[in-house]
Enzyme design. Structure first.
Site, mmCIF file in Angstrom:
data_model
loop_
_atom_site.group_PDB
_atom_site.id
_atom_site.type_symbol
_atom_site.label_atom_id
_atom_site.label_comp_id
_atom_site.label_asym_id
_atom_site.label_seq_id
_atom_site.Cartn_x
_atom_site.Cartn_y
_atom_site.Cartn_z
ATOM 1 N N HIS A 237 0.815 -1.224 0.000
ATOM 2 C CA HIS A 237 0.000 0.000 0.000
ATOM 3 C C HIS A 237 0.858 1.289 0.000
ATOM 4 O O HIS A 237 0.630 2.209 -0.767
ATOM 5 C CB HIS A 237 -0.890 0.035 1.253
ATOM 6 C CG HIS A 237 -1.761 -1.166 1.429
ATOM 7 N ND1 HIS A 237 -2.996 -1.298 0.831
ATOM 8 C CD2 HIS A 237 -1.577 -2.292 2.150
ATOM 9 C CE1 HIS A 237 -3.538 -2.448 1.184
ATOM 10 N NE2 HIS A 237 -2.706 -3.079 1.974
HETATM 11 O O1 RIB Z 1 -3.977 -0.342 5.488
HETATM 12 C C1 RIB Z 1 -2.637 -0.328 5.055
HETATM 13 C C2 RIB Z 1 -1.830 0.638 5.861
HETATM 14 O O2 RIB Z 1 -1.832 0.243 7.229
HETATM 15 C C3 RIB Z 1 -0.349 0.660 5.445
HETATM 16 O O3 RIB Z 1 0.180 1.934 5.684
HETATM 17 C C4 RIB Z 1 0.260 -0.346 6.375
HETATM 18 O O4 RIB Z 1 1.652 -0.087 6.601
HETATM 19 C C5 RIB Z 1 -0.512 -0.099 7.628
HETATM 20 O O5 RIB Z 1 0.077 1.019 8.299
#
Ligand code: RIB
Ligand code: CA
Length: 303
Positions: A237
């Site tokens: 992500h």
């Molecule tokens: O939902 C994904 C996010 O939550 C990303 O930033 C992952 O590292 C967690 O922090």
């Protein structure tokens, strides 16, 4: 040269994003850590590990909030491994975290700037919310916040909410209400960007120490995604969020009025409602091939 502060809770996908940033020509003014994927000690140690790995001693690490502004901490489900970075246990090196708190670093650095500083926000928005509460006029000088968080009618920590915004929905709403320009890169685009085991396998063939590290790091994440979500690969992500900094055509954005639910079972959900909430640049589509080509070339030298 563009100037950034990285606010982060490393975290495997944070580590990918930080790796892309550290190999770019962006001036990283500092890394501020926030409790999220792991507790504050772990995520701060991981930031120091990455500074050491990339041989960037000039990048200082500032420890931030150990819990959300109003709630108890919520950490991830172990998907980042026991060290928070895929059990790679990188050496920390000689660097130590700065004495100054992350929130004070944000206020002083942004407050004394010409309004050219951008923030790559990869975790819960607790530090930014605290800075806004303590020195709103200073923090309003932020040029842009690139925030990984939220989504459109979906969630990954609950059926309704994405993890970062679920951990601290009040902070998220505070940042949205601040009027600081935000580019929100949510699950609606990140979940389209699954990197497959075969694609990760290209890292194993590479001679680069960076590729070798991230090949090891992704293994734990890929196993987790198969086990939890029956996905063949992993969703990085934060890496997509960072990539949008460099190439405006990877994700296309639309201005939408977005607000954050702070109560009940939908806590942390981001809801698009014209006239309610604040105007946010919402990532709405992604060129997956362009994203993958960009990060493989610029992170690992693989074309
Ligand atoms: O939902 C994904 C996010 O939550 C990303 O930033 C992952 O590292 C967690 O922090
Ligand atoms: Ca993160």
């Amino acid at each position: 040269m563009r100037r950034f502060i990285i606010d982060t809770d490393p975290g495997i996908d944070d580590a990918f994003a930080i790796g892309l940033m550290m190999q770019s020509d962006i001036e990283i003014l500092g890394i501020t850590t926030v409790s999220g994927n792991n507790g504050i000690d772990s995520v701060t140690t991981n930031a120091l590990r990455l500074v050491h790995f990339f041989k960037r001693p000039e990048i200082l690490v500032y420890e931030g909030a150990g819990k959300p502004i109003l709630r108890e901490s919520g950490t991830s489900d172990g998907c980042h491994g026991s060290d928070g970075m895929g059990n790679t246990y990188l050496p920390v090196g000689s660097r130590v975290v700065e004495e100054k708190h992350a929130v004070d670093f944000l206020i002083e650095t942004i407050g004394s700037s010409e309004g050219d500083i951008e923030i790559l926000a990869l975790g819960p928005l607790t530090n930014l919310a605290m800075a806004i509460q303590k020195a709103p006029e200073a923090i309003k000088k932020v040029k842009m916040i690139y925030s990984m968080g939220g989504g459109v009618n979906q969630g990954n920590i609950t059926p309704f909410a994405e993890f970062n915004y679920w951990v601290d929905p009040e902070a998220t709403q505070l940042v949205f209400d601040s009027g600081i320009p935000i580019r929100m890169v949510g699950l609606n685009v990140t979940e389209q960007c699954i990197i497959s085991p075969e694609e990760f396998g290209r890292l194993e063939q590479s001679e680069s120490r960076v590729a070798s590290l991230y090949y090891q790091m992704q293994k734990h994440y890929t196993t987790h995604y198969m086990r939890r979500d029956k996905i063949n690969g992993a969703i990085i992500h934060d890496l997509l969020t960072a990539a949008t900094i460099f190439d405006d055509s990877i994700v296309s954005f639309e201005t939408q009025d977005v607000w954050v639910e702070t109560d009940g079972e939908k806590r942390g959900a981001t809801l698009i409602e014209p006239g309610k909430g604040k105007s946010v640049s919402l990532g709405v589509s992604v060129d997956v091939a362009k994203y993958k080509a960009y990060v493989f070339e610029h992170m690992f030298g693989i074309k």
